[in-house]
Write a protein that holds these residues in place. Sequence first.
Motif, PDB file in Angstrom:
ATOM      1  N   ILE A  92     -18.051  -3.671 -20.430  1.00  0.00           N
ATOM      2  CA  ILE A  92     -19.430  -3.600 -20.923  1.00  0.00           C
ATOM      3  C   ILE A  92     -19.984  -2.193 -20.772  1.00  0.00           C
ATOM      4  CG2 ILE A  92     -21.799  -4.384 -20.486  1.00  0.00           C
ATOM      5  CD1 ILE A  92     -20.546  -7.144 -19.785  1.00  0.00           C
ATOM      6  N   LEU A  93     -19.793  -1.584 -19.597  1.00  0.00           N
ATOM      7  CA  LEU A  93     -20.284  -0.215 -19.401  1.00  0.00           C
ATOM      8  C   LEU A  93     -19.570   0.771 -20.321  1.00  0.00           C
ATOM      9  CD1 LEU A  93     -20.799   0.090 -15.542  1.00  0.00           C
ATOM     10  CD2 LEU A  93     -22.507  -0.273 -17.324  1.00  0.00           C
ATOM     11  N   SER A  94     -18.296   0.548 -20.578  1.00  0.00           N
ATOM     12  CA  SER A  94     -17.554   1.430 -21.476  1.00  0.00           C
ATOM     13  C   SER A  94     -18.062   1.322 -22.905  1.00  0.00           C
ATOM     14  CB  SER A  94     -16.060   1.110 -21.420  1.00  0.00           C
ATOM     15  OG  SER A  94     -15.564   1.337 -20.127  1.00  0.00           O
ATOM     16  N   VAL A  95     -18.392   0.113 -23.333  1.00  0.00           N
ATOM     17  CA  VAL A  95     -18.954  -0.075 -24.676  1.00  0.00           C
ATOM     18  C   VAL A  95     -20.277   0.674 -24.787  1.00  0.00           C
ATOM     19  CG1 VAL A  95     -20.008  -1.802 -26.214  1.00  0.00           C
ATOM     20  CG2 VAL A  95     -17.787  -2.249 -25.182  1.00  0.00           C
ATOM     21  N   ILE A  96     -21.093   0.605 -23.735  1.00  0.00           N
ATOM     22  CA  ILE A  96     -22.394   1.289 -23.747  1.00  0.00           C
ATOM     23  C   ILE A  96     -22.213   2.802 -23.741  1.00  0.00           C
ATOM     24  CG2 ILE A  96     -24.471   1.713 -22.350  1.00  0.00           C
ATOM     25  CD1 ILE A  96     -24.242  -1.261 -21.446  1.00  0.00           C
ATOM     26  N   ASP A  97     -21.248   3.300 -22.979  1.00  0.00           N
ATOM     27  CA  ASP A  97     -21.071   4.743 -22.808  1.00  0.00           C
ATOM     28  C   ASP A  97     -20.231   5.409 -23.897  1.00  0.00           C
ATOM     29  OD1 ASP A  97     -21.612   7.069 -21.308  1.00  0.00           O
ATOM     30  OD2 ASP A  97     -19.615   6.973 -20.389  1.00  0.00           O
ATOM     31  N   TYR A  98     -19.468   4.639 -24.636  1.00  0.00           N
ATOM     32  CA  TYR A  98     -18.552   5.208 -25.631  1.00  0.00           C
ATOM     33  C   TYR A  98     -19.317   5.872 -26.773  1.00  0.00           C
ATOM     34  CZ  TYR A  98     -14.914   5.584 -29.144  1.00  0.00           C
ATOM     35  OH  TYR A  98     -14.042   6.070 -30.100  1.00  0.00           O
TER      36      TYR A  98
END
Length: 153
Positions: free
Chosen positions: A19-25
């Motif tokens: 989830i954090l990777s989707v937000i930060d990508y």
Amino acid sequence: MFFKKIFVAITAGFIFSIILSVIDYTPLSERNEDVLYYSFPALVAGGILYIIPLFLFLGIPISMILDFYLNKLKANNKARNYLLSVLFYTLGGVFVTLLLLLFIQGGRASSVSAFFAVLWSIIFASLLFLHISIAFEVIIRKFKNYLVNNRSS
């Protein structure tokens, strides 16, 4: 119970990392020149390296403490138990935020908005831990019932 918590912590950590990777990508089409961007798999891998240990070493002990007190307050009303669990895990997330803030930055946040960003993230992580734990308990209960009902004699 402890092994269930380990499974829940690893699962929640993995999902939270995604989830954090989707937000930060940053998609390729939105990237600027001369700026370093990580690929999505690199963001997930980095997240896993940092987040799963937090779930294991902070999440499990705090979850066990919260569950101890929740069991003392347990009632026959499922809705009340669920709402108490959400309240306790939210307060647990606030406690972890304050604990991390104390150890990482000496008790000071760089800004109010940064504090609330961390607070909401950790509350979300604690509620994710709670809901994965509930889902895991339901799956285990259904599997046990299936085994009992389909036992060959």
